[in-house]
Design a protein around this motif. Structure first.
Motif, PDB file in Angstrom:
ATOM      1  N   THR A   1      -0.120   2.829   6.757  1.00  0.00           N
ATOM      2  CA  THR A   1      -0.770   1.827   7.660  1.00  0.00           C
ATOM      3  C   THR A   1      -1.229   0.762   7.113  1.00  0.00           C
ATOM      4  OG1 THR A   1      -0.993   3.911   9.040  1.00  0.00           O
ATOM      5  CG2 THR A   1      -2.059   1.920   9.911  1.00  0.00           C
ATOM      6  N   ARG A   2      -0.475  -0.218   6.565  1.00  0.00           N
ATOM      7  CA  ARG A   2      -1.083  -1.243   5.785  1.00  0.00           C
ATOM      8  C   ARG A   2      -0.931  -2.526   6.584  1.00  0.00           C
ATOM      9  NH1 ARG A   2       2.058   1.692   2.072  1.00  0.00           N
ATOM     10  NH2 ARG A   2       3.415  -0.191   1.671  1.00  0.00           N
ATOM     11  N   PRO A   3      -1.894  -3.553   6.567  1.00  0.00           N
ATOM     12  CA  PRO A   3      -1.756  -4.587   7.175  1.00  0.00           C
ATOM     13  C   PRO A   3      -0.532  -5.582   6.733  1.00  0.00           C
ATOM     14  CG  PRO A   3      -4.103  -4.208   6.928  1.00  0.00           C
ATOM     15  CD  PRO A   3      -3.451  -3.279   6.089  1.00  0.00           C
ATOM     16  N   GLY A   4       0.160  -6.028   7.632  1.00  0.00           N
ATOM     17  CA  GLY A   4       1.406  -6.880   7.286  1.00  0.00           C
ATOM     18  C   GLY A   4       2.791  -6.132   7.683  1.00  0.00           C
ATOM     19  N   ARG A   5       2.631  -4.695   7.483  1.00  0.00           N
ATOM     20  CA  ARG A   5       3.795  -4.184   7.909  1.00  0.00           C
ATOM     21  C   ARG A   5       3.929  -3.890   9.483  1.00  0.00           C
ATOM     22  NH1 ARG A   5       4.555   1.557   5.353  1.00  0.00           N
ATOM     23  NH2 ARG A   5       6.526   0.600   4.827  1.00  0.00           N
ATOM     24  N   THR A   6       5.323  -3.555   9.725  1.00  0.00           N
ATOM     25  CA  THR A   6       5.443  -3.247  11.158  1.00  0.00           C
ATOM     26  C   THR A   6       5.168  -1.770  11.463  1.00  0.00           C
ATOM     27  OG1 THR A   6       8.021  -2.823  10.975  1.00  0.00           O
ATOM     28  CG2 THR A   6       7.203  -5.120  11.143  1.00  0.00           C
ATOM     29  N   LEU A   7       5.070  -1.659  12.794  1.00  0.00           N
ATOM     30  CA  LEU A   7       4.996  -0.146  13.122  1.00  0.00           C
ATOM     31  C   LEU A   7       6.280   0.625  12.782  1.00  0.00           C
ATOM     32  CD1 LEU A   7       3.405  -0.121  16.741  1.00  0.00           C
ATOM     33  CD2 LEU A   7       2.195   0.395  14.654  1.00  0.00           C
ATOM     34  N   ALA A   8       7.417   0.113  13.012  1.00  0.00           N
ATOM     35  CA  ALA A   8       8.562   0.817  12.414  1.00  0.00           C
ATOM     36  C   ALA A   8       8.685   1.019  11.128  1.00  0.00           C
ATOM     37  CB  ALA A   8       9.799  -0.239  12.970  1.00  0.00           C
ATOM     38  N   GLU A   9       8.158   0.349  10.377  1.00  0.00           N
ATOM     39  CA  GLU A   9       8.058   0.644   8.836  1.00  0.00           C
ATOM     40  C   GLU A   9       7.234   1.686   8.406  1.00  0.00           C
ATOM     41  OE1 GLU A   9       9.020  -3.876   6.849  1.00  0.00           O
ATOM     42  OE2 GLU A   9       6.945  -3.406   7.395  1.00  0.00           O
ATOM     43  N   ALA A  10       5.970   1.822   9.071  1.00  0.00           N
ATOM     44  CA  ALA A  10       4.883   2.960   9.205  1.00  0.00           C
ATOM     45  C   ALA A  10       5.569   4.167   9.629  1.00  0.00           C
ATOM     46  CB  ALA A  10       3.949   2.383   9.665  1.00  0.00           C
ATOM     47  N   LEU A  11       6.378   4.050  10.577  1.00  0.00           N
ATOM     48  CA  LEU A  11       6.977   5.243  11.294  1.00  0.00           C
ATOM     49  C   LEU A  11       7.875   5.819  10.234  1.00  0.00           C
ATOM     50  CD1 LEU A  11       7.100   7.271  13.528  1.00  0.00           C
ATOM     51  CD2 LEU A  11       8.871   5.862  14.658  1.00  0.00           C
TER      52      LEU A  11
ATOM     53  N   VAL B   1      -8.455   0.584  10.574  1.00  0.00           N
ATOM     54  CA  VAL B   1      -7.825   0.122   9.307  1.00  0.00           C
ATOM     55  C   VAL B   1      -8.267  -1.116   8.843  1.00  0.00           C
ATOM     56  CG1 VAL B   1      -5.634  -0.506   8.181  1.00  0.00           C
ATOM     57  CG2 VAL B   1      -5.545   1.546   9.970  1.00  0.00           C
ATOM     58  N   ASP B   2      -8.803  -0.864   7.737  1.00  0.00           N
ATOM     59  CA  ASP B   2      -9.124  -2.242   6.934  1.00  0.00           C
ATOM     60  C   ASP B   2      -8.779  -2.151   5.555  1.00  0.00           C
ATOM     61  OD1 ASP B   2     -10.568  -4.093   8.634  1.00  0.00           O
ATOM     62  OD2 ASP B   2     -12.364  -2.694   8.636  1.00  0.00           O
ATOM     63  N   ASP B   3      -9.525  -2.277   4.453  1.00  0.00           N
ATOM     64  CA  ASP B   3      -9.208  -1.796   3.153  1.00  0.00           C
ATOM     65  C   ASP B   3      -8.709  -0.343   3.172  1.00  0.00           C
ATOM     66  OD1 ASP B   3      -9.535  -4.324   2.554  1.00  0.00           O
ATOM     67  OD2 ASP B   3     -11.696  -3.980   1.833  1.00  0.00           O
ATOM     68  N   GLY B   4      -9.343   0.387   3.873  1.00  0.00           N
ATOM     69  CA  GLY B   4      -8.799   1.645   3.973  1.00  0.00           C
ATOM     70  C   GLY B   4      -9.092   2.436   5.188  1.00  0.00           C
ATOM     71  N   ILE B   5      -9.191   3.529   5.150  1.00  0.00           N
ATOM     72  CA  ILE B   5      -9.467   4.292   6.642  1.00  0.00           C
ATOM     73  C   ILE B   5     -10.606   4.611   6.976  1.00  0.00           C
ATOM     74  CG2 ILE B   5      -8.525   6.088   7.965  1.00  0.00           C
ATOM     75  CD1 ILE B   5      -6.352   4.398   7.651  1.00  0.00           C
ATOM     76  N   ARG B   6     -11.265   4.334   8.226  1.00  0.00           N
ATOM     77  CA  ARG B   6     -12.512   4.704   8.369  1.00  0.00           C
ATOM     78  C   ARG B   6     -12.238   5.554   9.866  1.00  0.00           C
ATOM     79  NH1 ARG B   6     -17.123   1.109  11.733  1.00  0.00           N
ATOM     80  NH2 ARG B   6     -18.662   2.940  11.760  1.00  0.00           N
ATOM     81  N   VAL B   7     -12.618   6.864   9.687  1.00  0.00           N
ATOM     82  CA  VAL B   7     -12.417   7.814  10.739  1.00  0.00           C
ATOM     83  C   VAL B   7     -13.658   7.683  11.665  1.00  0.00           C
ATOM     84  CG1 VAL B   7     -12.264  10.204  11.415  1.00  0.00           C
ATOM     85  CG2 VAL B   7     -11.396   9.449   9.237  1.00  0.00           C
ATOM     86  N   LEU B   8     -13.373   7.494  12.936  1.00  0.00           N
ATOM     87  CA  LEU B   8     -14.337   7.177  14.069  1.00  0.00           C
ATOM     88  C   LEU B   8     -14.989   8.429  14.711  1.00  0.00           C
ATOM     89  CD1 LEU B   8     -13.224   3.699  15.941  1.00  0.00           C
ATOM     90  CD2 LEU B   8     -14.695   4.135  13.994  1.00  0.00           C
ATOM     91  N   THR B   9     -14.001   9.374  14.964  1.00  0.00           N
ATOM     92  CA  THR B   9     -14.088  10.726  15.642  1.00  0.00           C
ATOM     93  C   THR B   9     -14.802  11.648  14.675  1.00  0.00           C
ATOM     94  OG1 THR B   9     -11.786  10.931  15.586  1.00  0.00           O
ATOM     95  CG2 THR B   9     -12.856  10.277  17.738  1.00  0.00           C
ATOM     96  N   VAL B  10     -15.771  11.706  14.094  1.00  0.00           N
ATOM     97  CA  VAL B  10     -16.364  12.357  13.134  1.00  0.00           C
ATOM     98  C   VAL B  10     -17.483  13.384  13.738  1.00  0.00           C
ATOM     99  CG1 VAL B  10     -17.736  12.912  10.827  1.00  0.00           C
ATOM    100  CG2 VAL B  10     -15.698  11.168  11.068  1.00  0.00           C
TER     101      VAL B  10
END
Length: 351
Positions: free
Chosen positions: A246-256, A322-331
């Protein structure tokens, strides 16, 4: 068009700028918003529906100068003005008639689904603050309910307690799935009168200020076998690959595609990804949209995601930004976790 001041929400000007850019690109004079996700987004998370899944009781029109006209059912106007839309001029429409049809010559949000999804994608500071608060509160509330569960409780009783907890923090339950030991084969287990037995899963989606958080948690009465723990650990590796994809600039299809390839790499059937959707972006909808092999939406920094890789008897899900990394909100600080590639991830709670 009668328009009102835009200076209501801290992030409203930035949202209006996105709408005005869309209008300029289409050389259109105004945009009519009718869908709940778009109205909640523009109107700072206002509750625009009365039944949780019902049609909105308001309609908003934004012009190229950033003016907003809001029409609302007359029987809702006073409440909306007092509790949801303070600072906006509301134009009452008799409850006995429909909200006005869009005027000709403008744009309609239902014809611009992808464009408005992109406009909603990058969360603004005020949205991120609301989302982080919601994620933490929902995770703690769910944790409290699950720690009090017992093997003889029915799935419906547990679902009812989860609903009570969600409503108790001022949110609305949009997904409530529970399966006990006898029904863990279903990927979308609507609760029944079956007892929880020795193991159970709870899946919760909760909405507040228009934003939806999603999470999945497991409980077990007793200790897991080494093979069960190994399967859970392998699925957490699939999730870690999903986060890496899940990296900015990629498509959802590429991530999947990366998520699809992660299953056999970590010991699962290569077709496992086809047996349940894998999640995707979230925010003002539970999935905005689901990731599919042809999804061309571009991942953006500041966007929320809820991936949910699953396998027989295993699933993991949290809401992240998603930013530079992954920040989990549901902790939930009290929930057991394990470290997976530097990120604390929830594991099964043994009671």
């Amino acid at each position: 068009m009668t328009s009102s001041s835009a200076a209501v929400g801290d992030d409203r000007p930035a949202k209006l700028a996105r709408v005005r850019e869309l209008l300029a690109d289409r050389d259109a004079p105004f945009l009519t918003l009718t869908a709940a996700e778009n109205l909640a987004w523009l109107l700072d998370g206002a509750r625009v529906q009365v039944p949780y899944g019902g049609p909105p009781v308001v309609r908003a029109v934004v012009d190229r100068d950033g003016g907003i006209r809001v029409d609302a059912s007359a029987n809702e106007v006073d409440r909306l003005a007092a509790e949801e839309l303070g600072g906006l001029e509301l134009h009452p429409v008799p409850w006995s008639v429909s909200l006005p049809d869009p005027a000709p010559g403008g744009l309609l949000d239902t014809d611009l689904v992808a464009e408005l999804r992109a406009a909603r994608a990058v969360l603004l500071p005020a949205e991120r603050a609301r989302y982080a608060s919601l994620g933490a509160e929902v995770a703690r509330a769910v944790g409290e309910v699950l720690r009090a569960a017992r093997p003889g409780d029915t799935e419906r009783r547990l679902a009812a307690e989860l609903a009570r907890a969600v409503v108790g923090i001022g949110a609305e339950p949009v997904v409530l799935l529970v399966a006990g030991e006898s029904r863990l084969g279903w990927r979308h287990p609507l609760p029944t009168d079956a007892p929880l037995g020795r193991r159970a899963i709870a899946v919760v989606g909760a909405r507040r200020t228009g934003l939806v958080v999603n999470l999945t948690r497991w409980i077990r009465f007793g200790s897991a076998t080494p093979s069960a723990r190994a399967g859970d650990a392998a699925l957490l590796e699939v999730e870690a690959d999903a986060f890496a994809a899940t990296r900015p600039g990629r498509t959802l299809a590429e991530a999947l595609a990366d998520i699809r390839d992660a299953y056999p790499r970590h010991g699962f059937d290569p077709e496992e990804w086809t047996r349940h959707h894998q999640g995707g972006p979230t925010g003002y909808l539970g999935r905005d949209p689901k990731a599919t092999p042809d999804a061309a939406d571009v991942i953006r920094a500041g966007q929320a995601f809820a991936w949910n890789p699953s396998a027989p008897g295993a699933k993991v899900e949290d809401t992240v930004i998603v930013d530079d990394g992954i920040r989990v909100l549901t902790v939930d600080p009290g929930w057991p976790t394990t470290m997976v590639r530097g990120l604390a991830r929830p594991i099964e709670l043994e009671l």
